[in-house]
Design an enzyme around this catalytic site. Sequence first.
Site, mmCIF file in Angstrom:
data_model
loop_
_atom_site.group_PDB
_atom_site.id
_atom_site.type_symbol
_atom_site.label_atom_id
_atom_site.label_comp_id
_atom_site.label_asym_id
_atom_site.label_seq_id
_atom_site.Cartn_x
_atom_site.Cartn_y
_atom_site.Cartn_z
ATOM 1 N N ASP A 240 0.870 -1.282 -0.063
ATOM 2 C CA ASP A 240 -0.049 0.041 -0.022
ATOM 3 C C ASP A 240 0.791 1.196 -0.078
ATOM 4 O O ASP A 240 2.237 1.281 0.111
ATOM 5 C CB ASP A 240 -0.810 -0.197 1.273
ATOM 6 N N SER A 241 0.412 2.326 0.060
ATOM 7 C CA SER A 241 1.207 3.373 -0.140
ATOM 8 C C SER A 241 1.707 3.873 1.384
ATOM 9 O O SER A 241 2.505 4.767 1.448
ATOM 10 C CB SER A 241 0.452 4.735 -0.590
ATOM 11 N N CYS B 287 -4.502 -1.758 -1.630
ATOM 12 C CA CYS B 287 -4.793 -0.352 -1.917
ATOM 13 C C CYS B 287 -5.682 0.136 -2.967
ATOM 14 O O CYS B 287 -5.610 -0.456 -3.991
ATOM 15 C CB CYS B 287 -3.464 0.449 -2.177
ATOM 16 N N GLU C 133 -6.227 9.017 11.085
ATOM 17 C CA GLU C 133 -4.511 8.930 11.444
ATOM 18 C C GLU C 133 -4.302 9.939 12.384
ATOM 19 O O GLU C 133 -3.189 9.984 12.949
ATOM 20 C CB GLU C 133 -4.188 9.645 10.117
ATOM 21 N N CYS D 212 -12.327 1.816 1.389
ATOM 22 C CA CYS D 212 -10.830 2.645 1.833
ATOM 23 C C CYS D 212 -10.385 1.754 2.906
ATOM 24 O O CYS D 212 -10.979 1.264 3.877
ATOM 25 C CB CYS D 212 -11.052 3.994 2.190
ATOM 26 N N HIS E 77 -8.484 2.436 5.079
ATOM 27 C CA HIS E 77 -8.377 3.168 6.524
ATOM 28 C C HIS E 77 -9.829 2.862 7.499
ATOM 29 O O HIS E 77 -9.660 2.586 8.657
ATOM 30 C CB HIS E 77 -8.132 4.628 6.500
#
Lengths: 268, 268
Positions: free
Chosen positions: B13-14, B76, B154, B186, B188
Site C-alpha cells: 500500500d502507499s 490499496c 490518522e 478505503c 483506513h
Amino acid sequence: MPAAVDGPIGLFDSGVGGLTVARALADRLPGERLLYFGDTAHLPYGDKSPEAIRGYSLSIAQHLVDLGAKAIVIACNSASSVAYDALVDALSVPVFNVIDPVVAEVARLKVKRVGIWGTKATIKSGVFPAKLAAQAPDAAVRAWATPLLVPVIEENILHGPILDAVIDGYARPTLAEDVTALVLACTHYPIVAAQIGQRMGANVALLSTPQIVAEHVAATLGDRGLLRTAAPKAPHEFMVSDYTPAFESIAQQFFGEAIALREDHLWG
Amino acid sequence: MPAAVDGPIGLFDSGVGGLTVARALADRLPGERLLYFGDTAHLPYGDKSPEAIRGYSLSIAQHLVDLGAKAIVIACNSASSVAYDALVDALSVPVFNVIDPVVAEVARLKVKRVGIWGTKATIKSGVFPAKLAAQAPDAAVRAWATPLLVPVIEENILHGPILDAVIDGYARPTLAEDVTALVLACTHYPIVAAQIGQRMGANVALLSTPQIVAEHVAATLGDRGLLRTAAPKAPHEFMVSDYTPAFESIAQQFFGEAIALREDHLWG
C-alpha cells in the site's frame, strides 16, 4: 535598491493557504499589484525535508524577482522556518516571512500567556517558542498542533457540527491554560477565525497572521519608498507549478474573489 | 506454478492503510507469513498519476516476489484501480486486488441498494459503479467521497464528538438514499467500522474490504494448493520506502500488534 516601485509584490506558498496573506495585503495596500505562486506540484511542504523546501523556495523567489517582483513575501510557515535566511542572502529585494512579524506583535502587546495553534510541522519545529523566548521573554508560551483544521477547511466545511467539534477539541486544552492571546500560525486558519474566536471567547485575543504580516509589509515598504503612488494598477496575477481545476475554485474561496491565472501560469 | 508454498504472502500500500488487510489476512490464515511493503516515500497514491502508481506498483511487487512472495495482494484502492492488470501480466504468482472481491460479494448478496464510501480519488475513478454495473446489474449504486475519515483516523480520533460529527455528516445523505448495504471502500475505514455501523443502524449491512479480501485470498490460495500446511511460521515482516518513527506507532494501531521491520526494511 534597483527594484522598480511599480513592480508587483511577489508571494509564494505550497498551495492556496498563502492566499489569505495575499487577501490581507490586497486589502491593506489597495494600490499594489500581487504576483502569487502556489507550488502545487510539491504540496504539502510540511512533509518535505528542509533542503528540498529551501531549494523550491529559492527557485520560485528568483523567478518572481525575474518577473519584476519588488519584494518577496514567504506566505507559508514551513518555508518561512527553513528558507528565509537563504532568500535574504540570495535576493536583492526585501524578503518577508510570516513568523517574525507575529513574534514582534506578541512582544509589542506584552502578552502574558500566549497559545500557538499550527500544523504538526510548524509546532514540531519549535520556531515560535524559540523566537518568543528571545523577543518576548515575559510571555509564557504553550503550543498545540491542530492538524484537522486544514482538511476540514479544504473540504469547505466552514460552519456546522464537524467544524464545531474540531474547534472545541482544540479549544478545551487551550482554554484550560488560561491563555490571553492565541496565534493562528497557519495560513489556512484565518478562513475560520470568526468561529475560533467565538469558541475562545472575548478574553482571548486572536492574532491572525495575514493581517499582522500585511501591516508589517506595508510599513516596511513605505519606509523604503517602495510603495506605488500614481500609476494605474494592473490585476493581480497567479501562477502554479501543477494545475488542477480544483485550485481555481478553492483559490477563489481563500482569496475572496475570482483569481486570474497568468497566461504563462505553469512553471517549475 | 513455481511459487514455494512456504513463501510469504506479499502485500503493499502507499502507507499504513493496507495493514487492515494484513490484519484480516493474519486472522483468517494464522499459518501464513506476511511480507508488507508501505510505499511511504510516495504516499498518498491518491494524488499521483496512474502512470506513476503503475510504475511504483510494478517495482514493489517484483521486489516482493524476488524476496520469495508466493502471492501479491494490492492492499490499496488507488493501486488496485490502475495497476492490477499490469501486475497480472508481469508476475508469475497470483495477484489480488481490493476491488473485485468486494464487487463479487455485492453480487453474491444480491444487494438491492448499495452505497460506496471512499476517498476522493476512488470515488472520482468510478471504478466501483462501473464494475457493479457489469457484475451486479440489479444493484442501485450511490457513491460518496468521505475524505475526512482518513485524517481523523490518522489523528487517532477513534471515538468522541469529532468522529461522531464526521460520520454523521456522511451518514445523513447515505441513509436518505435507503441503502441496504454500505461498502467501506478505503483500507483506513475499518478502523472505525463499529462506529460507522452504529450510526447506520441494523438495516444497513457493512461490507468491510479487509475481511472480504482475506476470505477471497484464502479460498483462492487453498484451491491452488498454495497454503502452508506444516512448517513452523516465521514472524510477519514489514518494509517501507521512507522511514519515520511515526510509521511504527501508527502501524501498530492499524495492524493491532507491534510490527517488526526487516533488517533491510528500507528499499525503493
